[in-house]
Design a protein around this motif. Structure first.
Motif, mmCIF file in Angstrom:
data_model
loop_
_atom_site.group_PDB
_atom_site.id
_atom_site.type_symbol
_atom_site.label_atom_id
_atom_site.label_comp_id
_atom_site.label_asym_id
_atom_site.label_seq_id
_atom_site.Cartn_x
_atom_site.Cartn_y
_atom_site.Cartn_z
ATOM 1 N N GLU A 670 45.631 36.257 15.023
ATOM 2 C CA GLU A 670 46.026 36.670 16.360
ATOM 3 C C GLU A 670 46.313 35.459 17.250
ATOM 4 O OE1 GLU A 670 46.634 39.505 18.168
ATOM 5 O OE2 GLU A 670 46.789 40.455 16.202
ATOM 6 N N ARG A 671 45.506 34.440 17.078
ATOM 7 C CA ARG A 671 45.705 33.226 17.875
ATOM 8 C C ARG A 671 47.068 32.602 17.585
ATOM 9 N NH1 ARG A 671 41.536 28.212 17.199
ATOM 10 N NH2 ARG A 671 42.714 26.622 18.356
ATOM 11 N N PHE A 672 47.418 32.537 16.309
ATOM 12 C CA PHE A 672 48.721 31.975 15.938
ATOM 13 C C PHE A 672 49.855 32.884 16.389
ATOM 14 C CE2 PHE A 672 52.042 31.025 12.640
ATOM 15 C CZ PHE A 672 52.325 29.741 13.095
ATOM 16 N N LYS A 673 49.657 34.178 16.274
ATOM 17 C CA LYS A 673 50.690 35.124 16.693
ATOM 18 C C LYS A 673 50.924 35.052 18.196
ATOM 19 C CE LYS A 673 49.797 39.596 16.905
ATOM 20 N NZ LYS A 673 49.570 41.002 16.482
ATOM 21 N N GLN A 674 49.839 35.058 18.962
ATOM 22 C CA GLN A 674 49.961 35.104 20.414
ATOM 23 C C GLN A 674 50.483 33.809 21.011
ATOM 24 O OE1 GLN A 674 49.735 37.842 22.192
ATOM 25 N NE2 GLN A 674 49.166 39.004 20.369
ATOM 26 N N GLU A 675 50.170 32.682 20.397
ATOM 27 C CA GLU A 675 50.582 31.389 20.953
ATOM 28 C C GLU A 675 51.918 30.891 20.405
ATOM 29 O OE1 GLU A 675 49.330 29.928 23.414
ATOM 30 O OE2 GLU A 675 47.356 30.849 23.632
ATOM 31 N N ARG A 678 55.041 35.188 18.571
ATOM 32 C CA ARG A 678 55.623 36.229 19.434
ATOM 33 C C ARG A 678 56.705 35.690 20.363
ATOM 34 N NH1 ARG A 678 53.376 37.436 24.716
ATOM 35 N NH2 ARG A 678 51.866 35.870 25.409
ATOM 36 N N TYR A 679 56.715 34.375 20.566
ATOM 37 C CA TYR A 679 57.674 33.800 21.503
ATOM 38 C C TYR A 679 59.036 33.517 20.874
ATOM 39 C CZ TYR A 679 53.942 33.123 24.916
ATOM 40 O OH TYR A 679 52.921 33.321 25.808
ATOM 41 N N HIS A 687 54.532 23.705 24.531
ATOM 42 C CA HIS A 687 53.563 24.555 25.213
ATOM 43 C C HIS A 687 52.883 25.508 24.224
ATOM 44 C CE1 HIS A 687 55.757 24.002 29.348
ATOM 45 N NE2 HIS A 687 55.186 22.904 28.889
ATOM 46 N N CYS A 688 53.641 25.931 23.203
ATOM 47 C CA CYS A 688 53.029 26.748 22.145
ATOM 48 C C CYS A 688 51.918 25.967 21.456
ATOM 49 C CB CYS A 688 54.083 27.162 21.120
ATOM 50 S SG CYS A 688 55.317 28.352 21.709
ATOM 51 N N GLU A 690 50.288 23.368 22.594
ATOM 52 C CA GLU A 690 49.198 23.095 23.534
ATOM 53 C C GLU A 690 48.273 24.309 23.616
ATOM 54 O OE1 GLU A 690 46.713 21.183 26.039
ATOM 55 O OE2 GLU A 690 48.514 20.227 25.229
ATOM 56 N N GLY A 691 48.867 25.501 23.715
ATOM 57 C CA GLY A 691 48.054 26.696 23.777
ATOM 58 C C GLY A 691 47.295 26.945 22.489
ATOM 59 N N LEU A 692 47.866 26.536 21.381
ATOM 60 C CA LEU A 692 47.252 26.781 20.079
ATOM 61 C C LEU A 692 46.177 25.755 19.739
ATOM 62 C CD1 LEU A 692 47.504 28.595 17.506
ATOM 63 C CD2 LEU A 692 49.063 26.856 16.594
ATOM 64 N N MET A 693 46.457 24.471 20.042
ATOM 65 C CA MET A 693 45.562 23.415 19.559
ATOM 66 C C MET A 693 45.268 22.329 20.592
ATOM 67 S SD MET A 693 47.124 22.758 15.751
ATOM 68 C CE MET A 693 48.687 22.141 16.399
ATOM 69 N N GLY A 694 45.702 22.526 21.827
ATOM 70 C CA GLY A 694 45.529 21.484 22.835
ATOM 71 C C GLY A 694 44.077 21.136 23.087
#
Length: 724
Positions: A670-675, A678-679, A687-688, A690-694
């Motif tokens: 879900e974390r990978f899908k949402q960050e 899905r985009y 930014h993807c 950063e949201g995933l692994m920042g």
């Protein structure tokens, strides 16, 4: 200049190399597995209470059993036309489809060009995206069908539709009014606050693409841009299709072939010398087994020396690209082509590659030390490993350890029994169910718009064209090797990128993202293909139903690790050097050569290899003439290495290297899908990440040189999960 749709029909680079398109694409598996009765077809469905077991069984059998496939395809046979398109019930329907789409395109163009009110300008990003969508629906579908359809009449009709729409698209790319209207809308401050994030992104992308296609140039210069672009296409195609060796044969004496398979020596028993065709099966055996260093050097040099005419075509390609860059106001072609990539600048790419090279150097040194030790057993005075000796010494190292690994090798020979095609497809479905809450169910496709509460998005149509073994009529299934399983997982990574995309605009959907980000989902999937927890989801012996034993899983992982330790660093260095060369070839050198219409690509090639490689290239070679990716990639060859580094870090940071079943955890998926997934291309890739692994410092979010350097420090690992 085909920029209005922004993305050409997207194809994974690795797919083009590893998947040979064939007319028959369905695997057939033995009836010994058993054919499902009709209840399976009735119970397998989506949208209501689901019988997961029935779905899984049907999925396996549709891919595994020829009779099951025929039964299902007859039940699911669509009467609405090819891929649900009402026009495509017969070959001439392609013409109707193209003409209908063309009429809609012209209406949209007129609407954009006549926009004058605030409300009309507000819709411009979506109008142009819709225009792109209409073009791509015909161009992408027609290009796909003309390539793979077994019926020549259908393929010809699709090709004619493709040509019609492609010609119209090129006309649009010289229609300056579209760009002027979009820029006028962009400059209206009131609209900026009303456009969604996706609309702004699409507007920026289109303006960049218009600019890169020379739309802002004066008429005379724009004509020159068009001509230069056509020249690049022509010489680039000639370069790729016309590659040839400077010398076709190398003379070898029988005394130089000691160490080879006796069957080869016996075939040459009447001759003291023979001509070895360059890059032939016999040549490969010599490079692998012959003890004599001189013959290997001769073959290595011949195999890495392109003809003068091949080199001339490459150099003209590079000069034409330099000319195109100058026409559009850029210092180099690399600057021109990287503006819409994650890297942004050639300097950032170079920083990434040098950082990656430094990260890889330790592994490479360890490999070369191993090989030098092997060499010293026959030549105690040896102090280094030469480039032409690498294949031979790796083979000798494998022979030294072959006895110890014999039991593992026998075990691996039976591995394909656990990878019947249907079982692998079912495994992918089970994995996606675990990670993302979606699964694969065989059923007739229903094409149309999917309506959400606040927006609309297209149902993605994705085709994987595979060359599965064809066992028609055989009493056993079509099975895959572990390597082919990894390849299939890679391709399905591209598919899931589009399946899970939630963008409302076509130009940024799924894989229509920055080209140096597009390989991330697919490369990441390669890690799942060998993860023990994932394998336990599906890998069963097609004959007995026995789950894959831990012993075999461990043997597969060990083989992967052994391969990585023996050649991983060498393979990585090769890719790094090629990526550096790509940057050099699209940098200042060819621009400086424009004055005299001359650029020495061979000198540049040796300069790169001798400055950045631990093992030097022998004098006299001109390998760059075989670097066909220079045409298709043009300053972006670093992309696959880049995504490998990111995928490795995602696997470590998000999926925890698969430890304790993390590879099938819903939270990680879900974390990978949402960050990310899905985009599609609807969010800045930095930014993807950063949201995933920042880590909170914002280095990834800022992108640029510092972020590129950080990705280089992550490294791609000693084991190449995939190679260009």
């Amino acid at each position: 200049m085909n920029k209005l749709p922004r993305r050409q029909p997207w194809t994974c680079a690795k797919c083009l190399r590893q998947i040979q398109i064939q007319k028959r694409t369905n695997a057939n598996v033995a009836t010994a597995v058993g054919t499902p009765d009709s209840s399976y077809y009735e119970n397998a469905h989506v949208g209501t209470t689901r019988d997961f077991k029935a779905d899984e069984t049907l999925l396996r059998h549709v891919f595994n059993d020829q009779s099951a496939w025929r039964d299902f395809s007859m039940r699911a046979k669509s009467t609405s036309g090819l891929i649900g398109n009402r026009h495509l019930t017969e070959p001439r329907g392609f013409q109707r489809f193209a003409e209908s789409s063309l009429q809609k395109c012209k209406e949209l163009v007129e609407r954009v060009l006549s926009a004058s009110t605030l409300e009309q300008y507000k819709t411009l990003p979506r109008d142009l995206d819709r225009l792109s969508d209409l073009l791509c629906r015909v161009i992408d579908l027609s290009d796909f069908v003309r390539t793979i359809h077994p019926n020549q009449n259908v393929a010809a009709a699709a090709s004619a539709a493709y040509s019609l729409m492609f010609q119209y698209m090129n006309e649009l790319n010289t229609t300056t009014g579209l760009n002027k209207q979009l820029r006028k809308a962009w400059d209206i401050d009131e609209l900026q606050s009303q456009w969604t994030r996706e609309e702004k992104m699409v507007a920026v992308i289109l303006m960049k693409d218009f600019s890169k296609s020379g739309i802002d140039l004066p008429d005379a210069h724009r004509e020159e841009f068009v001509n230069t672009s056509n020249d690049i296409a022509n010489v680039g195609t000639d370069f790729v299709n016309g590659m040839e060796y400077q010398k076709g044969h190398v003379r070898a004496y029988k005394s130089q072939l000691n160490g080879m398979d006796p069957r080869y020596l016996q075939a040459m028993s009447r001759f003291t010398q023979t001509d070895i065709p360059v890059y032939s099966t016999l040549g490969k055996h010599i490079m692998t087994s012959a003890h004599d260093s001189d013959i290997k050097k001769k073959l290595y040099t011949a195999e890495r020396t392109a003809s003068t005419s091949t080199i001339n075509r490459l150099e003209q390609l590079l000069l034409k690209r330099a000319e195109l860059a100058k026409l559009t106001g850029y210092d180099t072609y690399a600057q021109l082509n990287l503006t819409d990539k994650m890297s942004k600048t050639p300097e950032a790419v170079t920083k990434f590659l040098l950082s990656l090279s430094a990260n890889n150097r330790g592994q490479l040194r360890a490999e070369l030390d191993q090989l030098l030790a092997v060499k010293c057993t026959k030549d105690p005075a040896a102090v280094n490993v030469e480039a032409w000796e690498h294949t031979y010494l790796v083979h000798q190292l494998k022979l030294q350890t072959a006895t110890k690994k014999a039991p593992k090798s026998r075990l691996l020979e039976a591995a394909s029994n656990y990878f019947a095609v249907g079982h692998v497809i079912q495994g992918l479905s089970s994995l996606f169910q675990s990670l993302y809450g979606v699964r694969l169910v065989p059923r007739e496709a229903k094409i149309g718009e999917v309506t959400g509460q606040t927006k609309h998005h297209q149902t993605p149509i994705i085709a994987l064209v595979c060359d599965f073994p064809d066992n028609s009529g055989a009493a056993e299934p079509s099975t895959l090797s572990p390597t082919s399983v990894t390849t299939l997982f890679h391709e399905m990574g591209h598919a899931v990128h589009s399946i899970l995309g939630q963008t409302s605009m076509q130009g940024i959907s799924g894989t229509r993202c920055a080209t140096d980000f597009a390989e991330l989902p697919s490369v990441l999937m390669e890690y799942f293909a060998t993860d023990p927890a994932v394998l336990k989801l599906f890998a069963r012996d097609w004959r007995t139903g026995e789950l894959i034993p831990d012993e075999l899983v461990n043997a597969m992982l060990q083989e992967k690790q052994d391969r990585a330790e023996q050649t991983g660093g060498w393979d990585n260095q090769t890719q790094i050097l090629m990526a550096i060369l790509d940057q050099v070839y699209h940098g200042a050198g060819p621009v400086q050569g424009l004055a005299g219409n001359r650029y020495d690509s061979t000198a540049a090639f040796h300069d790169v290899w001798n400055n950045y490689s631990i093992v030097r290239e022998p004098a006299g070679t001109a390998w760059q003439g075989f670097f066909g990716h220079l045409y298709g990639y043009g300053a972006t060859y670093y992309s696959y290495l880049f995504d490998r580094a990111i995928a490795r870090q995602v696997w470590r940071a998000v999926f925890r290297d698969g430890e304790k079943g993390a590879a099938i955890e819903r939270e990680a998926g879900e974390r990978f899908k949402q960050e990310v997934l899905r985009y599609g291309g609807g969010r800045d890739p930095w930014h993807c990440l950063e949201g995933l692994m920042g880590d909170g410092r914002g280095v990834l979010a800022e992108g640029g040189s510092q972020a590129m350097d950080l990705v280089g420090q992550w490294g791609v690992g000693a084991g190449s999960e995939g190679q260009m």
